[in-house]
Design a protein around this motif. Structure first.
Motif, PDB file in Angstrom:
ATOM      1  N   VAL A 154       0.766  -1.176   0.015  1.00  0.00           N
ATOM      2  CA  VAL A 154       0.024   0.029   0.115  1.00  0.00           C
ATOM      3  C   VAL A 154       0.946   1.189   0.023  1.00  0.00           C
ATOM      4  O   VAL A 154       1.979   1.123   0.243  1.00  0.00           O
ATOM      5  CB  VAL A 154      -0.878   0.106   1.162  1.00  0.00           C
ATOM      6  CG1 VAL A 154      -2.109  -1.062   1.016  1.00  0.00           C
ATOM      7  CG2 VAL A 154      -0.083   0.073   2.571  1.00  0.00           C
ATOM      8  N   ILE A 155       0.118   2.559  -0.362  1.00  0.00           N
ATOM      9  CA  ILE A 155       1.044   3.719   0.050  1.00  0.00           C
ATOM     10  C   ILE A 155      -0.104   4.518   0.753  1.00  0.00           C
ATOM     11  O   ILE A 155      -1.256   4.002   0.736  1.00  0.00           O
ATOM     12  CB  ILE A 155       1.037   4.466  -1.482  1.00  0.00           C
ATOM     13  CG1 ILE A 155      -0.328   4.648  -2.293  1.00  0.00           C
ATOM     14  CG2 ILE A 155       2.147   3.711  -2.312  1.00  0.00           C
ATOM     15  CD1 ILE A 155      -0.136   5.488  -3.316  1.00  0.00           C
ATOM     16  N   ASN A 156       0.297   5.437   1.136  1.00  0.00           N
ATOM     17  CA  ASN A 156      -0.358   6.640   1.964  1.00  0.00           C
ATOM     18  C   ASN A 156      -1.132   5.958   3.129  1.00  0.00           C
ATOM     19  O   ASN A 156      -2.341   6.319   3.510  1.00  0.00           O
ATOM     20  CB  ASN A 156      -1.583   7.134   0.822  1.00  0.00           C
ATOM     21  CG  ASN A 156      -1.938   8.753   1.224  1.00  0.00           C
ATOM     22  OD1 ASN A 156      -1.132   9.221   1.528  1.00  0.00           O
ATOM     23  ND2 ASN A 156      -3.293   8.690   1.139  1.00  0.00           N
ATOM     24  N   HIS A 157      -0.636   5.047   3.865  1.00  0.00           N
ATOM     25  CA  HIS A 157      -1.135   4.661   5.028  1.00  0.00           C
ATOM     26  C   HIS A 157      -0.967   5.406   6.174  1.00  0.00           C
ATOM     27  O   HIS A 157       0.178   6.360   6.355  1.00  0.00           O
ATOM     28  CB  HIS A 157      -0.456   3.310   5.507  1.00  0.00           C
ATOM     29  CG  HIS A 157      -0.994   2.440   6.527  1.00  0.00           C
ATOM     30  ND1 HIS A 157      -0.754   2.765   7.712  1.00  0.00           N
ATOM     31  CD2 HIS A 157      -2.008   1.494   6.723  1.00  0.00           C
ATOM     32  CE1 HIS A 157      -1.626   2.193   8.500  1.00  0.00           C
ATOM     33  NE2 HIS A 157      -2.396   1.264   7.755  1.00  0.00           N
ATOM     34  N   PRO A 158      -1.895   5.801   7.090  1.00  0.00           N
ATOM     35  CA  PRO A 158      -1.932   6.836   8.116  1.00  0.00           C
ATOM     36  C   PRO A 158      -0.704   6.625   8.996  1.00  0.00           C
ATOM     37  O   PRO A 158      -0.188   7.474   9.554  1.00  0.00           O
ATOM     38  CB  PRO A 158      -3.134   6.890   8.628  1.00  0.00           C
ATOM     39  CG  PRO A 158      -3.845   5.323   8.397  1.00  0.00           C
ATOM     40  CD  PRO A 158      -3.265   5.138   7.188  1.00  0.00           C
ATOM     41  N   ASN A 159      -0.340   5.294   9.274  1.00  0.00           N
ATOM     42  CA  ASN A 159       1.051   5.000  10.001  1.00  0.00           C
ATOM     43  C   ASN A 159       2.192   4.978   9.370  1.00  0.00           C
ATOM     44  O   ASN A 159       3.221   4.334   9.940  1.00  0.00           O
ATOM     45  CB  ASN A 159       0.367   3.940  11.017  1.00  0.00           C
ATOM     46  CG  ASN A 159      -0.680   4.014  11.732  1.00  0.00           C
ATOM     47  OD1 ASN A 159      -0.918   5.345  12.402  1.00  0.00           O
ATOM     48  ND2 ASN A 159      -1.539   2.944  12.265  1.00  0.00           N
ATOM     49  N   GLU A 212      -0.675  -0.644 -10.398  1.00  0.00           N
ATOM     50  CA  GLU A 212       0.398   0.080 -10.781  1.00  0.00           C
ATOM     51  C   GLU A 212       1.477  -0.214  -9.730  1.00  0.00           C
ATOM     52  O   GLU A 212       1.152  -0.468  -8.482  1.00  0.00           O
ATOM     53  CB  GLU A 212      -0.013   1.698 -11.076  1.00  0.00           C
ATOM     54  CG  GLU A 212      -0.620   1.706 -12.273  1.00  0.00           C
ATOM     55  CD  GLU A 212      -1.123   3.178 -12.395  1.00  0.00           C
ATOM     56  OE1 GLU A 212      -0.557   4.048 -12.594  1.00  0.00           O
ATOM     57  OE2 GLU A 212      -2.515   3.323 -12.005  1.00  0.00           O
ATOM     58  N   LYS A 213       2.794   0.139  -9.922  1.00  0.00           N
ATOM     59  CA  LYS A 213       3.774  -0.077  -9.159  1.00  0.00           C
ATOM     60  C   LYS A 213       3.935   0.834  -8.017  1.00  0.00           C
ATOM     61  O   LYS A 213       3.265   2.088  -7.993  1.00  0.00           O
ATOM     62  CB  LYS A 213       5.313   0.046  -9.552  1.00  0.00           C
ATOM     63  CG  LYS A 213       5.536  -0.948 -10.753  1.00  0.00           C
ATOM     64  CD  LYS A 213       5.754  -2.387 -10.035  1.00  0.00           C
ATOM     65  CE  LYS A 213       6.081  -3.288 -11.263  1.00  0.00           C
ATOM     66  NZ  LYS A 213       6.004  -4.784 -10.622  1.00  0.00           N
ATOM     67  N   HIS A 214       4.210   0.330  -6.664  1.00  0.00           N
ATOM     68  CA  HIS A 214       4.335   1.057  -5.394  1.00  0.00           C
ATOM     69  C   HIS A 214       5.030   2.666  -5.534  1.00  0.00           C
ATOM     70  O   HIS A 214       4.289   3.872  -5.230  1.00  0.00           O
ATOM     71  CB  HIS A 214       4.961   0.434  -4.347  1.00  0.00           C
ATOM     72  CG  HIS A 214       4.927   0.999  -3.036  1.00  0.00           C
ATOM     73  ND1 HIS A 214       6.124   2.096  -2.620  1.00  0.00           N
ATOM     74  CD2 HIS A 214       4.442   0.792  -2.003  1.00  0.00           C
ATOM     75  CE1 HIS A 214       5.883   2.197  -1.418  1.00  0.00           C
ATOM     76  NE2 HIS A 214       4.515   1.581  -0.911  1.00  0.00           N
ATOM     77  N   ASP A 215       6.076   2.769  -6.049  1.00  0.00           N
ATOM     78  CA  ASP A 215       6.903   3.971  -6.268  1.00  0.00           C
ATOM     79  C   ASP A 215       5.997   4.903  -7.216  1.00  0.00           C
ATOM     80  O   ASP A 215       5.796   5.996  -6.925  1.00  0.00           O
ATOM     81  CB  ASP A 215       8.309   3.574  -6.731  1.00  0.00           C
ATOM     82  CG  ASP A 215       9.155   3.045  -5.488  1.00  0.00           C
ATOM     83  OD1 ASP A 215       8.617   3.071  -4.437  1.00  0.00           O
ATOM     84  OD2 ASP A 215       9.955   2.599  -5.814  1.00  0.00           O
TER      85      ASP A 215
END
Length: 453
Positions: A154-159, A212-215
């Motif tokens: 994932v991206i943009n996780h609050p933690n 789509e890729k993580h980065d």
């Protein structure tokens, strides 16, 4: 390339794969001839590494009692047989014109490594390439335990986390929203969806999903004007969920309740306050469902049965008909013509469209005039309720777009003699609408007017 090679080798060692030799000489080639350049080598090998890794990931998190895909050995073997044999042929061609291709020895060694390691016949990986199946989940199915526990990037996780498990949200309803950064509508819809969902933080979570890729997705999400301030956690690098919830078009929303039961598939426009209330109360049975893979998705509304079509005296005889019906669940919404030169007919097929769009098509104005017609004063139409003619003219608050189409869309189909002019075709269509629907459609300048009688 060095890191890729080492990581692939280490992965195989850890997974317990036992390589055997492959006799290239006795192999029957089925691939086409290709010219091999250095970029071809890298792209093919990376693709194969990815496919094998994906399959191993599926196998790792499967439980013996879970039947979660039709992927399994058959899928992997098809990939291996098709692409490895292509690589063998590429390699063979490269040897024949080695100096021309300017292929370096490291790349050839890498190809040989993959060929000899991953032969579809001669590879045995303990507990992996055996009895692995994943089938798509349907409405009413329950999420398997393995999916709850599958680590997902994932991206943009609050933690600040890089991975989650769906079990992190097991006390909530989950809306998986399949999107792409290249889908403008998907991205522009996210702020409004996030606003709606924010009122139900304790009961429901919206999770966008992309292949789509993580980065790449992280960079896009942080810079795009619609998402740079978003608090949504986004699943990236997805290959599993798209197989479990197959779909043809995005965005595609999967509604999963707190018990892990799949309730519906929809477009994002179906996410509204009142639909969320229905979902949380379990009242989703009457919802329109986003179907894209029914056997009749692109079939004619009217057709002879298979048996009657193949009786000798019925072949090549014209099937003449006019058909109107309401919204058809599980068929494609499109305007298509089909030419049958053997029967000498053209079939006009218009599926699940608004009365406004039916009028635009049947008069020859075309759907590109839709915006200008919507700007007209529809009060000049002689109709009882203009809100039945287009969703944009609907002023109620208790129907989503999908629900409106389910209630008011029409489907129309007819055959006409092959070679009929467009002018005559439009006359026939307008006459059909008048006869069967009791609506007259009139063009005045660039305007379109409807009259009910």
């Amino acid at each position: 390339m060095k890191n890729f090679y080492e990581e692939g080798r280490d992965m195989l060692t850890k997974k317990g794969c036992i390589p055997f030799n492959l006799n290239i000489i006795t192999r029957t080639y089925i691939a086409k001839d290709f010219d091999l350049e250095s970029s071809d080598v890298e792209s093919y090998t990376k693709y194969l590494e990815f496919e094998i890794y994906e399959h191993q990931l599926r196998s790792k998190y499967k439980e013996e009692q879970d039947v979660t895909s039709s992927y399994g050995n058959e899928k992997v073997n098809n990939i291996v047989q098709t692409y490895f044999l292509q690589i063998i042929r590429l390699l063979e061609n490269a040897y024949l014109k080695y100096r021309v291709a300017k292929l370096n020895f490291a790349q050839i060694s890498l190809l040989l490594y993959f060929i000899f390691t991953f032969s579809p016949i001669n590879v045995f990986c303990q507990n992996d390439f055996i009895n692995s199946k994943i089938t798509a989940l349907q409405i009413g199915d329950t999420i398997p335990n393995t999916l709850w526990q599958l680590p997902i990037k994932v991206i943009n996780h609050p933690n600040g986390r890089d991975t989650i498990k769906l079990s992190d949200y097991r006390d909530k309803g989950i809306l998986l929203n399949f999107i792409s950064s290249g889908c403008k509508g998907c991205i522009e819809a996210l702020p409004e969806l996030e606003r709606i969902i924010s009122f139900y933080d304790d009961d429901i979570v919206l999770i966008p999903v992309t292949m789509e890729k993580h980065d790449r997705m992280s960079s896009f999400f942080n810079q795009n004007e619609y998402t740079k301030n978003s608090k949504l956690t986004v699943i990236t690098d997805d290959r599993i969920l798209k197989e479990l919830f197959i779909h043809r078009y995005i965005s595609h929303v999967v509604w999963i309740d707190k018990e892990g039961i799949v309730h519906s598939f929809s477009n994002t426009a179906h996410i509204q306050d009142f639909t969320i209330a229905d979902f949380l109360a379990g009242n989703t049975k009457s919802w329109p469902v986003k179907h894209e893979f029914t056997s009749f998705y692109e079939s004619p509304i009217v057709s002879r049965t298979y048996k009657t079509e193949h009786l000798p005296n019925n072949e090549f005889k014209q099937l003449k008909y006019i058909a109107f019906t309401g919204y058809l669940d599980g068929v494609g919404a499109y305007y298509a013509t089909s030419l049958d030169t053997l029967e000498g007919v053209e079939r006009i097929s218009i599926r699940n469209v608004s009365l406004l769009d039916l009028g635009l098509i049947s008069t020859g104005l075309g759907l590109f005039k839709r915006g200008s017609v919507l700007k007209q004063d529809s009060s000049s139409w002689k109709v009882l309720n203009s809100g039945k003619y287009a969703f944009e003219l609907y002023t109620g608050k208790n129907l989503t777009r999908d629900q409106w189409y389910q209630l008011h869309a029409v489907s129309y189909e007819r055959t006409i003699p092959l070679g009929t002019s467009n002018a005559d075709k439009y006359k026939l269509m307008i006459e059909d609408i008048k006869t069967f629907l009791g609506i007259d459609v009139i063009v005045k300048g660039d305007g379109l007017f409807f009259y009910e009688f």
